[in-house]
Design a protein around this motif. Structure first.
Motif, PDB file in Angstrom:
ATOM      1  N   VAL A 114       0.833  -1.205   0.000  1.00 21.96           N
ATOM      2  CA  VAL A 114       0.000   0.000   0.000  1.00 21.96           C
ATOM      3  C   VAL A 114       0.867   1.254   0.000  1.00 21.96           C
ATOM      4  O   VAL A 114       0.651   2.189  -0.781  1.00 21.96           O
ATOM      5  CB  VAL A 114      -0.954   0.004   1.201  1.00 21.96           C
ATOM      6  N   ASN A 115       1.856   1.300   0.888  1.00 21.86           N
ATOM      7  CA  ASN A 115       2.745   2.460   0.946  1.00 21.86           C
ATOM      8  C   ASN A 115       3.496   2.647  -0.368  1.00 21.86           C
ATOM      9  O   ASN A 115       3.721   3.775  -0.823  1.00 21.86           O
ATOM     10  CB  ASN A 115       3.726   2.316   2.105  1.00 21.86           C
ATOM     11  N   SER A 116       3.883   1.531  -0.991  1.00 20.86           N
ATOM     12  CA  SER A 116       4.577   1.609  -2.281  1.00 20.86           C
ATOM     13  C   SER A 116       3.668   2.205  -3.344  1.00 20.86           C
ATOM     14  O   SER A 116       4.093   3.046  -4.153  1.00 20.86           O
ATOM     15  CB  SER A 116       5.038   0.214  -2.710  1.00 20.86           C
ATOM     16  N   ALA A 117       2.406   1.772  -3.342  1.00 23.02           N
ATOM     17  CA  ALA A 117       1.446   2.307  -4.311  1.00 23.02           C
ATOM     18  C   ALA A 117       1.237   3.799  -4.113  1.00 23.02           C
ATOM     19  O   ALA A 117       1.136   4.568  -5.080  1.00 23.02           O
ATOM     20  CB  ALA A 117       0.124   1.555  -4.198  1.00 23.02           C
ATOM     21  N   LEU A 118       1.171   4.225  -2.869  1.00 23.92           N
ATOM     22  CA  LEU A 118       0.992   5.650  -2.588  1.00 23.92           C
ATOM     23  C   LEU A 118       2.218   6.462  -2.995  1.00 23.92           C
ATOM     24  O   LEU A 118       2.104   7.617  -3.418  1.00 23.92           O
ATOM     25  CB  LEU A 118       0.692   5.856  -1.103  1.00 23.92           C
ATOM     26  N   ALA A 119       3.398   5.876  -2.874  1.00 20.70           N
ATOM     27  CA  ALA A 119       4.636   6.601  -3.174  1.00 20.70           C
ATOM     28  C   ALA A 119       4.967   6.637  -4.661  1.00 20.70           C
ATOM     29  O   ALA A 119       5.605   7.577  -5.138  1.00 20.70           O
ATOM     30  CB  ALA A 119       5.799   5.968  -2.403  1.00 20.70           C
ATOM     31  N   ALA A 120       4.552   5.624  -5.409  1.00 18.18           N
ATOM     32  CA  ALA A 120       4.894   5.550  -6.832  1.00 18.18           C
ATOM     33  C   ALA A 120       4.202   6.655  -7.625  1.00 18.18           C
ATOM     34  O   ALA A 120       3.135   7.137  -7.248  1.00 18.18           O
ATOM     35  CB  ALA A 120       4.503   4.186  -7.386  1.00 18.18           C
ATOM     36  N   ASP A 121       4.820   7.038  -8.731  1.00 15.00           N
ATOM     37  CA  ASP A 121       4.214   8.057  -9.594  1.00 15.00           C
ATOM     38  C   ASP A 121       3.121   7.462 -10.479  1.00 15.00           C
ATOM     39  O   ASP A 121       2.133   8.126 -10.775  1.00 15.00           O
ATOM     40  CB  ASP A 121       5.299   8.712 -10.461  1.00 15.00           C
ATOM     41  N   GLN A 122       3.339   6.224 -10.918  1.00 10.95           N
ATOM     42  CA  GLN A 122       2.306   5.488 -11.624  1.00 10.95           C
ATOM     43  C   GLN A 122       2.316   4.050 -11.124  1.00 10.95           C
ATOM     44  O   GLN A 122       3.355   3.520 -10.722  1.00 10.95           O
ATOM     45  CB  GLN A 122       2.516   5.509 -13.146  1.00 10.95           C
ATOM     46  N   ILE A 123       1.121   3.421 -11.163  1.00  9.73           N
ATOM     47  CA  ILE A 123       0.986   2.033 -10.724  1.00  9.73           C
ATOM     48  C   ILE A 123       0.345   1.252 -11.859  1.00  9.73           C
ATOM     49  O   ILE A 123      -0.748   1.604 -12.326  1.00  9.73           O
ATOM     50  CB  ILE A 123       0.104   1.904  -9.469  1.00  9.73           C
TER      51      ILE A 123
END
Length: 361
Positions: A114-123
């Protein structure tokens, strides 16, 4: 572009090598061995940052899901270029084994996702099913959090999420598939030897067919690890006369020959976010018999859904019995399905990947 693959094995390895081989972009691929997945989730970014001289030398970072992207971006600092996160799987919607369900739930890996998804510019997700399942679990996770709960998490993720199907390693043109027209009654099972592929049901169905006196061959080609479900050893004894190959085939050429010889490929999975093994087998001429769930319905042409999908064990028995006893009945449908799978070849999929990456600044 910098490509970070923290679990370089199986389908992750196929994806990374396939994309780098077919992309028109200049890609630097950094990898870690496919082991200790929980440690990869927590520490892969630390290992990668030690290998990178200057992260600002790259115009884009492409990372896959088994690492902490938020940690990577925080430690890389303001020099970190735009980052695309590709989800092959996620740790929240992955079904737990019976043993795991007896333990206290471990939410750490899911929170990293979840944190990775929030931090990424695109998912990017590998199927619509996967994206939907992930968002459903994020909503469920928020409900479990004590107050005050974070707001707009799902919206933040959804706004930068999209579905980008992966590529597969097989010929992109039908004329290379002459051997795929064989109709010998060979059943292909080319999935990982793990509980989430529900091998118990698969072998139970085959034993029922054998008791009926239906003749068939069996090629069990999936990747296995040191520890695997006991049902495989039991099946080797009960289906000894039917088994033609039983174990992972390291030679790609030999593996493809088995697929081309197959009559039907079967999945009984309870977890599948895309389904590379099924797409490969269908491309080489196997007719798919699949559970009506997961990512499978979106991959198969809708007009053939009644022929392909089953909902119960008995339906699978009857559909598989039909294909084994009337191997020529679906030749035209097999050829049509093979052509349909052409769209998932890396030669075609890499074009969309490259075009999308060029829009990111």
């Amino acid at each position: 572009m910098l490509f970070l693959e923290p679990f370089f094995g199986g389908s992750h390895q196929d994806f990374a090598t396939g994309f780098t081989a077919h992309s028109r972009h200049d890609i630097t691929l950094l990898t870690l061995a496919p082991e200790y997945w929980r440690w990869r989730m927590r520490t892969a970014s630390l290992n990668f940052l030690q290998k990178i001289n200057q992260v600002r030398d790259y115009d884009l970072v492409f990372a896959t899901d088994m690492m902490d992207v938020a940690q990577f971006k925080a430690l890389a600092g303001p020099d970190c270029p735009p980052l695309v996160l590709y989800f092959h799987e996620n740790q929240m919607s992955y079904p737990l084994s019976a043993k795991a369900r007896q333990r206290k739930p471990d939410m750490d890996a899911g929170l990293i996702n979840v944190n990775s998804a929030l931090a990424a510019d695109q998912i990017w997700f590998n199927s619509h099913f996967h994206l939907s399942a992930f968002l459903k679990e994020v909503r469920h996770l928020i409900k479990q959090m004590p107050a005050p709960r974070p707001k707009n998490m799902v919206d933040q993720i959804q706004k930068k999420a999209r579905v980008v199907y992966p590529g597969c390693r097989f010929p992109s043109t039908p004329d290379t598939l002459a051997s795929a027209a064989q109709t010998s009654p060979l059943i292909i099972w080319n999935h990982r030897w793990e509980y989430d592929k529900q091998p118990d049901l698969f072998f139970k169905v085959l034993v029922r067919l054998k008791k009926r006196g239906i003749l068939f061959g069996l090629a069990v080609l999936g990747e296995k690890y040191d520890r695997y479900p006991a049902v495989f050893d039991q099946a080797r004894e009960r289906l000894d006369n039917e088994i033609q190959v039983f174990g992972y085939e390291p030679s790609r050429k030999t593996y493809e020959k088995w697929l081309a010889a197959g009559q039907v490929v079967v999945s009984t999975a309870i977890q599948e976010n895309f389904g590379i093994s099924v797409v490969e087998a269908v491309r080489f001429g196997c007719f798919p018999l699949l559970p009506c769930r997961l990512s499978y319905p979106e991959l198969m042409p809708e007009k053939l859904h009644p022929d392909i999908f089953f909902r119960t064990e008995n339906q699978l028995v009857e559909k598989l019995s039909f294909h084994l006893q009337q191997p020529r009945a679906c030749v035209d449908k097999r050829n049509e399905l093979s052509r349909h799978m052409q769209a998932f070849s890396w030669e075609i999929r890499a074009l969309e990947f490259d075009d999308l990456l060029e829009t990111i600044t």
